[in-house]
Structure formats: structure tokens, C-alpha cells
Design a protein around this motif. Structure first.
Motif, PDB file in Angstrom:
ATOM      1  N   PHE A 104      42.016  32.077  30.011  1.00 45.72           N
ATOM      2  CA  PHE A 104      42.506  32.851  31.501  1.00 45.72           C
ATOM      3  C   PHE A 104      42.203  33.304  32.414  1.00 45.72           C
ATOM      4  O   PHE A 104      40.587  33.682  32.971  1.00 45.72           O
ATOM      5  N   VAL A 105      42.803  33.596  33.533  1.00 38.77           N
ATOM      6  CA  VAL A 105      42.900  33.579  35.093  1.00 38.77           C
ATOM      7  C   VAL A 105      42.044  35.060  34.968  1.00 38.77           C
ATOM      8  O   VAL A 105      41.431  35.484  36.040  1.00 38.77           O
ATOM      9  N   SER A 106      43.000  36.291  34.436  1.00 42.46           N
ATOM     10  CA  SER A 106      42.614  37.450  34.279  1.00 42.46           C
ATOM     11  C   SER A 106      42.988  37.959  33.286  1.00 42.46           C
ATOM     12  O   SER A 106      44.121  37.268  33.064  1.00 42.46           O
ATOM     13  N   ASP A 107      42.609  38.628  32.977  1.00 40.64           N
ATOM     14  CA  ASP A 107      44.106  40.000  31.992  1.00 40.64           C
ATOM     15  C   ASP A 107      45.094  41.072  32.548  1.00 40.64           C
ATOM     16  O   ASP A 107      45.863  40.841  31.734  1.00 40.64           O
ATOM     17  N   THR A 108      45.048  40.450  33.849  1.00 38.85           N
ATOM     18  CA  THR A 108      46.260  41.274  34.231  1.00 38.85           C
ATOM     19  C   THR A 108      47.519  40.701  34.417  1.00 38.85           C
ATOM     20  O   THR A 108      47.665  39.278  34.217  1.00 38.85           O
ATOM     21  N   ILE A 109      48.590  41.308  33.735  1.00 39.72           N
ATOM     22  CA  ILE A 109      50.182  40.351  34.605  1.00 39.72           C
ATOM     23  C   ILE A 109      50.630  39.331  35.681  1.00 39.72           C
ATOM     24  O   ILE A 109      50.667  38.404  35.878  1.00 39.72           O
ATOM     25  N   GLU A 110      50.140  40.398  36.646  1.00 39.70           N
ATOM     26  CA  GLU A 110      50.216  39.737  38.236  1.00 39.70           C
ATOM     27  C   GLU A 110      49.113  38.399  38.094  1.00 39.70           C
ATOM     28  O   GLU A 110      49.645  37.404  38.518  1.00 39.70           O
ATOM     29  N   ASP A 111      48.031  38.579  38.369  1.00 40.29           N
ATOM     30  CA  ASP A 111      47.267  36.918  37.722  1.00 40.29           C
ATOM     31  C   ASP A 111      47.880  36.045  37.008  1.00 40.29           C
ATOM     32  O   ASP A 111      47.376  35.032  37.226  1.00 40.29           O
ATOM     33  N   GLN A 112      48.077  36.413  35.383  1.00 38.94           N
ATOM     34  CA  GLN A 112      48.779  35.482  34.391  1.00 38.94           C
ATOM     35  C   GLN A 112      49.996  34.543  35.655  1.00 38.94           C
ATOM     36  O   GLN A 112      50.192  34.037  34.847  1.00 38.94           O
ATOM     37  N   THR A 113      50.557  35.841  35.712  1.00 36.58           N
ATOM     38  CA  THR A 113      51.880  35.700  36.231  1.00 36.58           C
ATOM     39  C   THR A 113      51.998  34.022  37.315  1.00 36.58           C
ATOM     40  O   THR A 113      52.420  33.535  37.730  1.00 36.58           O
ATOM     41  N   GLU A 114      50.785  34.318  38.139  1.00 36.19           N
ATOM     42  CA  GLU A 114      50.642  33.662  39.531  1.00 36.19           C
ATOM     43  C   GLU A 114      50.347  32.584  38.655  1.00 36.19           C
ATOM     44  O   GLU A 114      50.714  31.094  39.284  1.00 36.19           O
ATOM     45  N   GLN A 115      49.124  32.438  38.122  1.00 39.75           N
ATOM     46  CA  GLN A 115      48.842  30.876  37.361  1.00 39.75           C
ATOM     47  C   GLN A 115      49.775  30.521  36.572  1.00 39.75           C
ATOM     48  O   GLN A 115      49.499  28.976  36.930  1.00 39.75           O
ATOM     49  N   VAL A 116      50.582  30.888  35.664  1.00 40.39           N
ATOM     50  CA  VAL A 116      51.738  29.686  35.374  1.00 40.39           C
ATOM     51  C   VAL A 116      52.185  29.502  36.118  1.00 40.39           C
ATOM     52  O   VAL A 116      52.474  27.992  35.971  1.00 40.39           O
ATOM     53  N   LEU A 117      52.360  30.120  37.037  1.00 40.98           N
ATOM     54  CA  LEU A 117      53.764  29.402  38.329  1.00 40.98           C
ATOM     55  C   LEU A 117      53.261  28.555  38.803  1.00 40.98           C
ATOM     56  O   LEU A 117      53.794  26.880  38.999  1.00 40.98           O
ATOM     57  N   LYS A 118      51.888  28.736  39.112  1.00 38.64           N
ATOM     58  CA  LYS A 118      50.838  27.336  39.593  1.00 38.64           C
ATOM     59  C   LYS A 118      51.200  26.181  38.821  1.00 38.64           C
ATOM     60  O   LYS A 118      50.757  25.228  39.244  1.00 38.64           O
ATOM     61  N   ASN A 119      50.584  26.623  37.507  1.00 39.77           N
ATOM     62  CA  ASN A 119      50.185  25.517  36.691  1.00 39.77           C
ATOM     63  C   ASN A 119      52.085  24.735  36.152  1.00 39.77           C
ATOM     64  O   ASN A 119      52.012  23.596  36.244  1.00 39.77           O
ATOM     65  N   ILE A 120      52.980  25.518  36.868  1.00 41.78           N
ATOM     66  CA  ILE A 120      54.076  24.687  36.385  1.00 41.78           C
ATOM     67  C   ILE A 120      54.332  24.222  37.761  1.00 41.78           C
ATOM     68  O   ILE A 120      54.885  22.616  37.353  1.00 41.78           O
ATOM     69  N   GLY A 121      54.215  24.212  38.610  1.00 38.53           N
ATOM     70  CA  GLY A 121      54.156  23.466  40.045  1.00 38.53           C
ATOM     71  C   GLY A 121      53.776  22.281  39.832  1.00 38.53           C
ATOM     72  O   GLY A 121      53.998  21.312  40.347  1.00 38.53           O
ATOM     73  N   GLU A 122      52.554  22.571  39.252  1.00 37.74           N
ATOM     74  CA  GLU A 122      51.242  20.542  39.486  1.00 37.74           C
ATOM     75  C   GLU A 122      51.947  20.053  38.152  1.00 37.74           C
ATOM     76  O   GLU A 122      52.267  18.900  38.339  1.00 37.74           O
ATOM     77  N   ILE A 123      52.603  20.444  37.164  1.00 41.66           N
ATOM     78  CA  ILE A 123      53.545  19.764  36.491  1.00 41.66           C
ATOM     79  C   ILE A 123      54.359  19.085  36.859  1.00 41.66           C
ATOM     80  O   ILE A 123      54.834  17.994  36.787  1.00 41.66           O
ATOM     81  N   LEU A 124      55.392  20.023  37.137  1.00 44.29           N
ATOM     82  CA  LEU A 124      56.228  19.889  37.917  1.00 44.29           C
ATOM     83  C   LEU A 124      55.575  18.844  39.282  1.00 44.29           C
ATOM     84  O   LEU A 124      56.352  17.344  39.634  1.00 44.29           O
ATOM     85  N   LYS A 125      55.440  18.608  39.991  1.00 43.07           N
ATOM     86  CA  LYS A 125      55.008  17.461  41.180  1.00 43.07           C
ATOM     87  C   LYS A 125      54.379  16.481  40.213  1.00 43.07           C
ATOM     88  O   LYS A 125      54.797  15.419  41.215  1.00 43.07           O
ATOM     89  N   ALA A 126      53.938  16.220  38.721  1.00 39.65           N
ATOM     90  CA  ALA A 126      53.525  15.350  38.131  1.00 39.65           C
ATOM     91  C   ALA A 126      54.539  14.261  37.934  1.00 39.65           C
ATOM     92  O   ALA A 126      54.321  13.149  37.610  1.00 39.65           O
ATOM     93  N   SER A 127      55.314  15.526  37.969  1.00 40.13           N
ATOM     94  CA  SER A 127      56.864  14.998  37.354  1.00 40.13           C
ATOM     95  C   SER A 127      57.983  13.548  38.035  1.00 40.13           C
ATOM     96  O   SER A 127      58.731  13.382  38.032  1.00 40.13           O
ATOM     97  N   GLY A 128      57.191  14.420  39.790  1.00 42.03           N
ATOM     98  CA  GLY A 128      57.980  13.801  40.782  1.00 42.03           C
ATOM     99  C   GLY A 128      58.900  15.303  40.774  1.00 42.03           C
ATOM    100  O   GLY A 128      60.342  14.573  41.734  1.00 42.03           O
ATOM    101  N   ALA A 129      58.855  16.239  40.642  1.00 32.81           N
ATOM    102  CA  ALA A 129      60.454  16.781  40.411  1.00 32.81           C
ATOM    103  C   ALA A 129      58.998  18.133  41.352  1.00 32.81           C
ATOM    104  O   ALA A 129      58.338  18.059  41.688  1.00 32.81           O
TER     105      ALA A 129
END
Length: 190
Positions: A104-129
Motif C-alpha cells: 500500500f502507498v500508505s495507510d490513509t484513505i486519501e493516499d489509497q484513494t489517489e493510488q487506486v485511481l492512478k492504477n485504474i488510469g493505467e489499466i484504462l490506458k492499457a485498454s485504449g480507454a
């Protein structure tokens, strides 16, 4: 049950023999045609004996494509980061893990949410979305008291109109995460 319902509405049965002789590929791209006798579909319907044909989507492997990127955490089990099918991308639940470390990026909800959304962005990018093509999200929270904080961060990633969304508090998340998000995105026409 469905056959009985359709027969009670006087929906005619499809003559599969005629369909087969006229067009062998009638269902390609839509799904697959299946034929079942009335005794299979509805044992309580004694007066109708005409078989009924049903078109349905299929989970045949060539109709779906796995999306894989090393710029987002690998799946934690027997599932894909995302699947492309029927011009849609189905992104599996994503945690706030750093791809390079698997931690985990950290234990905070703020950092985890940011990292989740960055990870989703990379998966979307890899899919062409991208974020603008997301039509539905589901957010799972370990504590619903984090709802407002997650909303503030989430709003920075999704342009208007925002995707449809559901948010739930759950008893627990994998690896004791604070937040997990999954989404569905529409692929641009190729």
C-alpha cells in the motif's frame, strides 16, 4: 420458465431448420443460438411442444480479451486486471497498491484513494480507454465515514458527466485495504 412466459404472450417459436439452411452465420457477433425442447425449458407446459430458440451472449474466449499492464498492480487471484468485450472494458476491483512493490502507498484513505485511481488510469490506458469513457463505477469502503474524503478525490479524476456509481461499506477488503474501486468503460469506436 422464460419459454413459458414467451409462449403465454403468443411469441412464435423460431424454426431453427429454416434458419440453419438460410444462414449458417446468423448469430455471429451477437451471441450463439441454442435450441431446447419444451420439456427442458418448461416441464409444466404440456400443450406446447414446439422447441424455442434463444439468442444469448457467450463467454467464448475469443469474444473477450484480457488487459494486462505492469503499470498497475497484478491481480491478487485468478482474475484479470480488466477484460475487453463488446466495446466495453470491465476493470476489476483495484486497491491502492504501488505496482512496483505490491505494498500500500500508505495507510490513509486519501493516499489509497489517489493510488487506486492512478492504477485504474493505467489499466484504462492499457485498454485504449480513459477516465472520460468510464460509464459506471463501484466503490467499496471499509468505513463509510470516508465517503466525503473519497468523493473529493474521485471528483478530480472523472469529468462531467460523472459516471453512474454505487458506493458500499463492506465488512472487509483484500489485504485490509481502506478502499477498492471497479469500473466499466466504453471503448471509442475503432
Amino acid at each position: 420458465m422464460a419459454w413459458c412466459s414467451l409462449r403465454s404472450l403468443n411469441v412464435p417459436a423460431i424454426d431453427m431448420g429454416a434458419l440453419r439452411t438460410r444462414s449458417r452465420l446468423a448469430a455471429v457477433g451477437i451471441g450463439c443460438a441454442s435450441l431446447a425442447g419444451s420439456s427442458v425449458w418448461c416441464s409444466s407446459c404440456k400443450k406446447h411442444s414446439t422447441p424455442f430458440a434463444c439468442l444469448s451472449t457467450s463467454a467464448v474466449s475469443n469474444l473477450k480479451e484480457a488487459v494486462v499492464t505492469n503499470k498497475a498492480p497484478a491481480a491478487l487471484g485468478p482474475y484479470s486486471q480488466a477484460i475487453k468485450a463488446n466495446n466495453l472494458v470491465f476493470v476489476s476491483g483495484v486497491l491502492g497498491l504501488v505496482p512496483e512493490t505490491g505494498k500500500f502507498v500508505s495507510d490513509t484513505i486519501e493516499d489509497q484513494t489517489e493510488q487506486v485511481l492512478k492504477n485504474i488510469g493505467e489499466i484504462l490506458k492499457a485498454s485504449g480507454a480513459d477516465y472520460s469513457s468510464v460509464v459506471k463505477t463501484t466503490i467499496l469502503l471499509a468505513d463509510l465515514k470516508d465517503f466525503k474524503t473519497v468523493n473529493e478525490i474521485y471528483a478530480k479524476y472523472f469529468p462531467s458527466p460523472a459516471p453512474a456509481r454505487a458506493t458500499y461499506q463492506v465488512a472487509a477488503l483484500p489485504l485490509d485495504a481502506r478502499v477498492e474501486i471497479e469500473c466499466i468503460a466504453a471503448l471509442p469506436n475503432a
